[in-house]
Scaffold this active site. Structure first.
Site, PDB file in Angstrom:
ATOM      1  N   PHE A  36       0.810  -1.202   0.000  1.00  5.24           N
ATOM      2  CA  PHE A  36       0.000   0.000   0.000  1.00  5.24           C
ATOM      3  C   PHE A  36       0.857   1.272   0.000  1.00  5.24           C
ATOM      4  O   PHE A  36       1.713   1.427  -0.853  1.00  5.24           O
ATOM      5  CB  PHE A  36      -1.038  -0.068   1.123  1.00  5.24           C
ATOM      6  N   SER A  37       0.668   2.183   0.943  1.00  6.37           N
ATOM      7  CA  SER A  37       1.285   3.508   0.826  1.00  6.37           C
ATOM      8  C   SER A  37       2.795   3.530   0.980  1.00  6.37           C
ATOM      9  O   SER A  37       3.410   4.586   0.834  1.00  6.37           O
ATOM     10  CB  SER A  37       0.655   4.481   1.828  1.00  6.37           C
ATOM     11  N   VAL A  38       3.403   2.383   1.247  1.00  4.79           N
ATOM     12  CA  VAL A  38       4.864   2.299   1.109  1.00  4.79           C
ATOM     13  C   VAL A  38       5.261   2.762  -0.297  1.00  4.79           C
ATOM     14  O   VAL A  38       6.332   3.333  -0.507  1.00  4.79           O
ATOM     15  CB  VAL A  38       5.339   0.861   1.394  1.00  4.79           C
TER      16      VAL A  38
END
Length: 410
Positions: A135-137
């Site tokens: 995800f937002s990694v």
């Protein structure tokens, strides 16, 4: 809350799709593959708590994807095993290491100390070759592509207006902010990153229409529907996955290539990634774009390589891959930008979270994904999780990281 970079709400199986009636609503030339009711329902249900340990490992079977090719030479990380066994106290309960990993719903954990792998474990059917969606990694990777394009001279200045590179954004919420404003999540665009299951929030609407139903692209929404918010650009931090999508579209525009192609050539292969990564798309390959805000799938070890490269000032696999100046600029908060709000424990620089009390910086993702870089202790921790909740279990992970660090530095 510490991890504020959550990019999607858990969705109910029945998705209400709304359209904008524009040319942006391009459909796939192969609808039988990606636009069947079964596939749409699968994408809508990917956060199901009882199965997300598995779905997060197999997103390429639900989404159109674009591969990020690794090179011929993998960065050979040395191995120097160290024991992490012993007692762990998580939220007042003492357990052993396995209990702590289960308590924090861990799929994979890779720990580097002094540039060597000192601990590595995979759980729930995963392994070293599993490519997890974290995800937002992905936001920290997209930021790095901006830095590489800047270094290549394709972006003149971070203080250029977004519309210099994306003129179709004129007259929208992105007509005003600079590239730097967007990197810092201070675009001023009207956006509410709110996660309520089965709701009609702005984020859920865009998520359902782009990632689930493939009706339009994230950047199409930015170019047709975004509006200025109540705050001027650079005035207030407002976490917005839409901002990162715009950054990715700037990369596409200035390079003339897909994000995956540019990432492979400039970052993934030179860094010495061992495996191909992939981006999930917001549409089939003929119309879709990489989901720059939260769509990169990679092995845990390759995430560790990325973190170690940043720990080493951009050096990896025997070469300077990312300019050292960019690493510092992207991960060390400028004066006045940390914390991101009064009293907050964290700051936010260029799509990296910073710890207001130390030099730690992190790439963070939905359902508690981490690339945690600790320069003082020369430690990189990659933790890939499958929590039932998308956000809110940060304290237990911080306790785990602190106890791992203590065992490695005592």
């Amino acid at each position: 809350m510490r991890s504020l970079n959550i990019v999607a709400a858990a969705l109910t199986a029945a998705v209400t799709v709304t359209g904008f009636g524009s040319a942006a609503l391009a459909q796939s030339n192969d609808p039988d593959r990606w636009l069947t009711p079964t596939m749409i329902d699968a994408r809508a249900s990917m956060f199901m708590p009882s199965l997300n340990y598995l779905t997060f490992q197999h997103m390429d079977q639900m989404f159109a994807t674009r591969s990020v090719a690794a090179g011929d030479s993998a960065w050979d990380l040395p191995e120097a095993p160290m024991s992490l066994e012993g007692d762990y106290t998580i939220l007042g309960e003492t357990t052993d290491l396995e209990g702590a990993l289960e308590r924090t719903r861990t799929n994979a954990l890779v720990v580097l100390k002094d540039g060597a792998i000192v601990y590595e474990t995979y759980r729930n059917g995963s392994g070293p070759d599993t490519r997890f969606l974290t995800f937002s990694v992905a936001k920290s990777y997209t930021s790095t592509l901006i830095g590489l394009a800047l270094n290549d001279g394709l972006i003149d200045s971070l203080d250029d207006k977004v519309t210099k590179y994306l003129p179709e954004m004129e007259g929208t919420g992105y007509d005003g902010p600079t590239v730097r404003d967007v990197l810092r999540m201070r675009s001023g665009v009207a956006w509410e990153e709110r996660y309520e299951f089965g709701s009609e929030t702005q984020l859920t609407q865009v998520h359902d229409n782009s990632l689930v139903a493939y009706r339009y692209r994230w950047c199409d929404y930015a170019a047709t529907e975004s509006e200025p918010g109540p705050n001027a650009p650079d005035a207030v931090f407002n976490y917005a996955t839409l901002d990162t999508s715009v950054l990715g579209c700037i990369v596409e525009r200035v390079t003339g290539r897909t994000g995956a192609e540019y990432m492979s050539e400039k970052l993934w292969a030179p860094m010495g990634a061992e495996y191909d990564a992939y981006w999930i798309m917001d549409g089939p390959d003929d119309v879709g774009r990489e989901f720059y805000g939260a769509g990169l799938a990679s092995t845990a070890r390759d995430h560790a390589r990325f973190g170690q490269m940043f720990l080493q000032g951009g050096k990896a696999n025997g070469q300077q891959v990312v300019p050292e100046e960019w690493v510092r600029e992207a991960t060390v908060a400028d004066e006045g930008y940390e914390p991101f709000a009064p009293g907050a424990p964290m700051g936010y620089q260029y799509q990296w979270w910073t710890d207001a009390g130390s030099d730690v910086f992190m790439a963070l993702g939905l359902h508690h994904q981490f690339i945690r870089v600790d320069p003082t202790n020369n430690i990189v921790i990659v933790k890939i999780s499958y929590t039932q909740e998308p956000v809110g279990r940060d304290e237990e992970n911080e306790e785990l990281f602190a106890q791992i660090t203590a065992k490695l530095t005592q």
